[in-house]
Design a protein around this motif. Structure first.
Motif, short mmCIF file in Angstrom:
data_model
loop_
_atom_site.label_atom_id
_atom_site.label_comp_id
_atom_site.label_asym_id
_atom_site.label_seq_id
_atom_site.Cartn_x
_atom_site.Cartn_y
_atom_site.Cartn_z
N PRO A 203 -6.02 -19.23 15.87
CA PRO A 203 -5.79 -17.84 16.28
C PRO A 203 -4.30 -17.52 16.23
N GLU A 204 -3.96 -16.24 15.98
CA GLU A 204 -2.55 -15.91 15.76
C GLU A 204 -1.73 -15.90 17.05
N THR A 205 -2.36 -15.62 18.20
CA THR A 205 -1.65 -15.62 19.48
C THR A 205 -2.56 -16.17 20.58
N ASN A 206 -1.97 -16.44 21.72
CA ASN A 206 -2.77 -16.89 22.87
C ASN A 206 -3.79 -15.84 23.28
N GLU A 207 -3.39 -14.55 23.21
CA GLU A 207 -4.30 -13.48 23.57
C GLU A 207 -5.52 -13.46 22.67
N VAL A 208 -5.31 -13.67 21.38
CA VAL A 208 -6.44 -13.72 20.44
C VAL A 208 -7.31 -14.94 20.72
N GLU B 100 16.51 -14.02 25.97
CA GLU B 100 15.05 -13.92 26.03
C GLU B 100 14.42 -15.06 25.22
N PHE B 101 13.45 -15.74 25.83
CA PHE B 101 12.91 -16.96 25.21
C PHE B 101 11.39 -16.94 25.26
N VAL B 102 10.77 -17.22 24.12
CA VAL B 102 9.31 -17.27 24.01
C VAL B 102 8.91 -18.59 23.36
N GLN B 103 8.00 -19.31 23.99
CA GLN B 103 7.58 -20.59 23.46
C GLN B 103 6.06 -20.72 23.51
N ALA B 104 5.50 -21.13 22.38
CA ALA B 104 4.08 -21.51 22.31
C ALA B 104 3.13 -20.39 22.72
N GLU B 105 3.44 -19.15 22.31
CA GLU B 105 2.54 -18.04 22.57
C GLU B 105 1.84 -17.55 21.30
N GLY B 106 2.21 -18.15 20.16
CA GLY B 106 1.60 -17.75 18.91
C GLY B 106 2.64 -17.36 17.88
N ILE B 107 2.21 -16.62 16.86
CA ILE B 107 3.08 -16.25 15.75
C ILE B 107 4.08 -15.19 16.20
N GLY B 108 5.35 -15.44 15.92
CA GLY B 108 6.41 -14.58 16.40
C GLY B 108 6.29 -13.13 15.96
N TYR B 109 5.94 -12.90 14.70
CA TYR B 109 5.81 -11.53 14.21
C TYR B 109 4.84 -10.73 15.08
N HIS B 110 3.71 -11.34 15.39
CA HIS B 110 2.67 -10.62 16.15
C HIS B 110 3.03 -10.49 17.62
N ILE B 111 3.72 -11.48 18.17
CA ILE B 111 4.19 -11.37 19.55
C ILE B 111 5.19 -10.22 19.67
N LEU B 112 6.13 -10.15 18.74
CA LEU B 112 7.11 -9.07 18.75
C LEU B 112 6.43 -7.72 18.58
N LEU B 113 5.51 -7.64 17.63
CA LEU B 113 4.82 -6.38 17.34
C LEU B 113 4.04 -5.89 18.55
#
Length: 381
Positions: free
Chosen positions: A293-298, A81-94
Motif C-alpha cells: 500500500p502507498e501509505t499507512n492510511e491506505v 519537520e520529520f516524517v518516517q515510515a508513513e508511506g510514499i513521500g509524494y502521497h504523504i505530501l499531497l
C-alpha cells in the motif's frame, strides 16, 4: 495566463527567484550528498524543509541505514519537520501538506504530481539541493506551457496508467522537454482524483518541467489531442517507460514476479481493483506476488475493507507501505533472467534486481491478472 505564471507571479521567459513552500529531503539522496548536508550549520528558513524517510524503509543495506541515520540527525539538529515510515513521500505530501498554489522542490522525478492539486512541483538536480537548503530560494526562468487536450473517457477495462504508458512514447521527450504541460478538455472534467494524480505524476517523465490539471482554460491553443475512449491496456517494455506495447501483443510473456504498489500502484483504488480480480483465486504456482500500500492510511483502509485478507488468501505477500520495489533492497527483487511485471513506474536495468533481469510496467489490474496465470494476459474478473 498559464498556471505556472500564476503560481510564480511571473511571465514566460522571465527569470524569477522563488522561496519554495517545501524543500523535500529523503533517503534517495546518495551518501556523499548527505555527508555534505550534515556539515551545514545555518539554514535560511528551516520551516521550508521537510525530511521524509520512505525510499528504503526499513533500511535494506548498511548504506541506506547510514543515510537515514544522518538525515535523522540533520532533522534533529535543525528542528526540521520529520516524517518516517508513513508511506510514499509524494502521497504523504499531497494528502497532508501541500495546498493549491504551493511550490515544492526536491530531487524526485515525480514532483509533477502536485499539479493535480494546483500546486507546482519542481525537480532539481542533486548538486542544487544543498544550495537551495542553505539559501531557502531557487532562481529559474519561467518555462513555456503547452496545452494537451483530453477528450472522451476511459473504458472500464482501461486505466490512467494505461493512457500514460501510451502517452509517454519517445516523441514526448522532444515535444515537452523543458516545458510545463497543462491537461485540458472535456476528458479532464470526467477524471476522478486518482486519475488526476496518476496523470500528473507520470507527466514529468516526458521531460516536462512539471504538469497541471486545468479545469477552466481560456484563450489557449492545444498542441495535441488524445481520446481517452481509445485507450487499451498497455505494458512498458524493460529498460524504458517510453517503449510500450499492448497487453494483447505481449500475451503469454512469462512473469516470475508481480508487484502491486509504488507511486502509481498502491492506492486504495488500485488495491480494490486488484482484490476484485484475485478474490477466491490463487496466484499461479511458482509466481510470486508482492503488494505494498502507498501509505499507512491506505494500508488501514485496505485492512478495514477486507482487501488484505483477500490478498493473503490468494497467496500474495503484503509488505510495509513505502517506495516501490524499484530499488535493489529487500523489497522483492528478482534474479538473473527473471521477468517482473510491476504496477510502479521505474523499469531501468537493475532497478528490481540484477542488470539482466527484466521489469515490465503495467496497471495494477494487469499485474493482478498476470499473477493468476504466470503470464501477461488480458484482465478477467
Amino acid at each position: 495566463m498559464a498556471m505556472i505564471e500564476h503560481v510564480l507571479s511571473a511571465s514566460v521567459g522571465n527569470e524569477v527567484t522563488i522561496k519554495p513552500d517545501y524543500i523535500v529531503l529523503n533517503d534517495s539522496l546518495d551518501l556523499e550528498l548527505v555527508n555534505t548536508l550534515s556539515e551545514i550549520k545555518t539554514l535560511a528558513n528551516k520551516d521550508q524543509l521537510i525530511v521524509i524517510l520512505n525510499y528504503d524503509i526499513p533500511a535494506g543495506s548498511f548504506t541506506s541505514a547510514e543515510i537515514q541515520k544522518k538525515l535523522i540527525h540533520f532533522a534533529q539538529e535543525h528542528h526540521i519537520e520529520f516524517v518516517q515510515a508513513e508511506g510514499i513521500g509524494y502521497h504523504i505530501l499531497l494528502n497532508k501538506y501541500v495546498k493549491e498554489g504551493d511550490v515544492v522542490v526536491s530531487t524526485g522525478m515525480h514532483n509533477s504530481i502536485f499539479g493535480s492539486k494546483g500546486a507546482l512541483g519542481l525537480h532539481i538536480e542533486s548538486e542544487q539541493i544543498i544550495d537551495v537548503c542553505v539559501k531557502g530560494e531557487l532562481t529559474l526562468t519561467v518555462p513555456e506551457t503547452v496545452y494537451v487536450e483530453l477528450k472522451g473517457s476511459l473504458s472500464p477495462a482501461s486505466t490512467m496508467k494505461d493512457f500514460m504508458l501510451t502517452f509517454l512514447d519517445e516523441s514526448t521527450k522532444e515535444k515537452y522537454a523543458g516545458k510545463v504541460i497543462e491537461f485540458v478538455g472535456e476528458g479532464v472534467q470526467s477524471l476522478n482524483n486518482k486519475q488526476k494524480v496518476d496523470l500528473c505524476l507520470l507527466a514529468a517523465r516526458s521531460g516536462a518541467v512539471s504538469a497541471f490539471i486545468q479545469l477552466n482554460p481560456q484563450g489557449i491553443h492545444t498542441t495535441d489531442v488524445y481520446d481517452l475512449s481509445t485507450v487499451k491496456p498497455a505494458v512498458a517494455l524493460p529498460g524504458s517507460i517510453h517503449q510500450t506495447q499492448s497487453v494483447k501483443a505481449l500475451k503469454d510473456t512469462p512473469v516470475a514476479a508481480c508487484f502491486i504498489g509504488g507511486c502509481t500502484g498502491g492506492s486504495i483504488e488500485d488495491l480494490r481493483q486488484a482484490a476484485e480480480i484475485l478474490k477466491d483465486k490463487k496466484v499461479a504456482t511458482y509466481t510470486r506476488l508482492t503488494i505494498s500500500p502507498e501509505t499507512n492510511e491506505v494500508y488501514l483502509k485496505a485492512m478495514e475493507e477486507g482487501l488484505l485478507e483477500t490478498f493473503i488468501d490468494s497467496g500474495a505477500q503484503i509488505i510495509n507501505p513505502g517506495c516501490a520495489s524499484c530499488l535493489t533492497t529487500s523489497k522483492g527483487v528478482v534474479g538473473r533472467g527473471e521477468n517482473m511485471l510491476s504496477a510502479s513506474c521505474w523499469n531501468f536495468a537493475g532497478c528490481n534486481g540484477t542488470k539482466d533481469s527484466n521489469v515490465f510496467l503495467a496497471s495494477s489490474a494487469t499485474v493482478a491478472a498476470a499473477a493468476l496465470t504466470g503470464y501477461v494476459c488480458e484482465t478477467t474478473k
